[in-house]
Design a protein around this motif. Structure first.
Motif, PDB file in Angstrom:
ATOM      1  N   GLY A  58      -9.307 -15.870  -1.192  1.00  0.00           N
ATOM      2  CA  GLY A  58      -8.692 -16.025  -0.028  1.00  0.00           C
ATOM      3  C   GLY A  58      -6.979 -16.143   0.013  1.00  0.00           C
ATOM      4  N   GLY A  59      -6.617 -15.300  -0.885  1.00  0.00           N
ATOM      5  CA  GLY A  59      -5.111 -15.027  -1.196  1.00  0.00           C
ATOM      6  C   GLY A  59      -4.530 -15.880  -2.363  1.00  0.00           C
ATOM      7  N   THR A  72      -0.877 -13.987   1.773  1.00  0.00           N
ATOM      8  CA  THR A  72      -2.083 -13.007   1.966  1.00  0.00           C
ATOM      9  C   THR A  72      -1.478 -11.540   2.443  1.00  0.00           C
ATOM     10  N   HIS A  73      -2.894 -10.690   2.499  1.00  0.00           N
ATOM     11  CA  HIS A  73      -2.056  -9.286   2.789  1.00  0.00           C
ATOM     12  C   HIS A  73      -2.017  -9.098   4.284  1.00  0.00           C
ATOM     13  N   THR A  80       3.385  -7.237   0.931  1.00  0.00           N
ATOM     14  CA  THR A  80       2.813  -8.447   0.784  1.00  0.00           C
ATOM     15  C   THR A  80       1.434  -8.009  -0.258  1.00  0.00           C
ATOM     16  N   LEU A  81       0.675  -8.913  -0.271  1.00  0.00           N
ATOM     17  CA  LEU A  81      -0.361  -8.513  -1.354  1.00  0.00           C
ATOM     18  C   LEU A  81      -1.330  -7.498  -0.930  1.00  0.00           C
ATOM     19  N   ARG A 115       8.830 -10.852  -2.350  1.00  0.00           N
ATOM     20  CA  ARG A 115       8.083  -9.573  -2.020  1.00  0.00           C
ATOM     21  C   ARG A 115       7.316  -9.348  -3.213  1.00  0.00           C
ATOM     22  N   PHE A 116       5.970  -8.650  -2.767  1.00  0.00           N
ATOM     23  CA  PHE A 116       5.192  -8.096  -3.782  1.00  0.00           C
ATOM     24  C   PHE A 116       5.172  -6.570  -3.948  1.00  0.00           C
ATOM     25  N   HIS A 117       5.382  -6.296  -5.072  1.00  0.00           N
ATOM     26  CA  HIS A 117       5.234  -4.799  -5.301  1.00  0.00           C
ATOM     27  C   HIS A 117       3.738  -4.458  -6.041  1.00  0.00           C
ATOM     28  N   HIS A 118       3.767  -3.035  -6.315  1.00  0.00           N
ATOM     29  CA  HIS A 118       2.479  -2.710  -6.380  1.00  0.00           C
ATOM     30  C   HIS A 118       2.261  -1.607  -7.684  1.00  0.00           C
TER      31      HIS A 118
END
Length: 281
Positions: A58-59, A72-73, A80-81, A115-118
């Protein structure tokens, strides 16, 4: 369905069994009642700033000793995620937090900007870092080395998808049998090389030659996960959930609690050099 951590043991590398038994520790039960977002926890990590991170179904949970912050997304925010089910965590020397999602690739969290990067193309199961700052990533069937730009130590680029900005090298693994074997984890050695684990084998990985060869270390049976720690210590566990510790030709065996018949084992190393492992059933 897995419950959160059931049993937790610790072993101090270099300490005798007697000295370990003499040590005492205070334990705190942390569940969804205290703010954990989900009871299914796949990985734990304490980062250098003292926060405890939990990869859950759940994150991503960050615990400061008092409260949880849940990541969480958000489909409307590209930073975000990528998804909420997370399976592995790793902190590199730059302070970047690498997060393996279940089905949406790898995310990297820059805590300086929140921040989330991907990296959406890989489904990683484990991470490590080379002495040169390169990130070594294991998927079920590949060993991959990512060369990261030096500027990432100060700030990540202002774009969500970073796939095109890293140099990618797939490492040849001699003797790998393919899908039935499946890689599970990679751990850095003190000499700068690595140890790679699969379901059934261990490999020694030369960082200088970028090649992985079968290891001559002992095999304990059908190995699902293993860890190489300081001083040549090997931790591994089998399909019966028995944990083995091997060092200097001596093997110690730690069976699971009697009522646990299936599940998994997870290994952690804290800031004090203690090795923890937990049974999940």
């Amino acid at each position: 369905m897995f419950r959160s951590i059931l049993f937790l043991f610790f072993c101090c590398v270099g300490c005798s069994a007697g000295s370990l038994m003499a040590q005492s520790a205070a334990y705190e039960k942390i569940t969804i009642e205290q703010g954990l977002s989900q009871g299914m926890v796949f990985d734990l990590l304490q980062t250098r700033d003292g926060f405890l991170w939990a990869a859950t179904k759940g994150g991503l949970n960050r615990y400061d000793g008092y409260n949880f912050k849940i990541f969480t997304h958000n489909p409307f925010d590209p930073y975000t995620l990528a998804e909420n089910t997370l399976v592995a965590l790793f902190e590199d020397s730059r302070g970047l937090l690498w997060v393996a999602t279940e089905s949406k690739g790898v995310d990297v969290y820059d805590r300086r900007f929140g921040r989330f990067h991907h990296f959406p193309q890989w489904q990683a199961v484990s991470f490590s870092e080379g002495r040169d700052g390169s990130i070594w990533m294991v998927t079920a069937g590949e060993l991959i080395r990512l060369t990261i730009p030096d500027t990432w130590g100060k700030a990540l680029p202002d774009q969500a998808d970073l796939s095109a900005l890293v140099a990618i090298q797939k490492v040849r693994v001699e003797g790998f049998a393919g899908a039935p074997e499946r890689f599970t984890s990679i751990w850095a050695k003190e000499d700068g090389d690595f140890v790679l684990f699969s379901l059934t084998k261990q490999y020694e990985v030369s960082a200088s030659q970028i090649v992985a060869v079968p290891s001559k270390w002992p095999a304990f049976g059908r190995t699902f996960l293993g860890a190489y720690l300081h001083g040549g210590h090997i931790w591994s566990f089998t399909d019966s959930l028995v944990v083995y510790h091997w060092h200097n030709g001596k093997t110690d065996r730690y069976p699971p609690p009697n009522h646990i018949r299936g599940g998994s084992v997870y290994f952690y190393k804290d800031a004090h050099g203690l090795v923890w492992f937990s049974f999940k059933g």
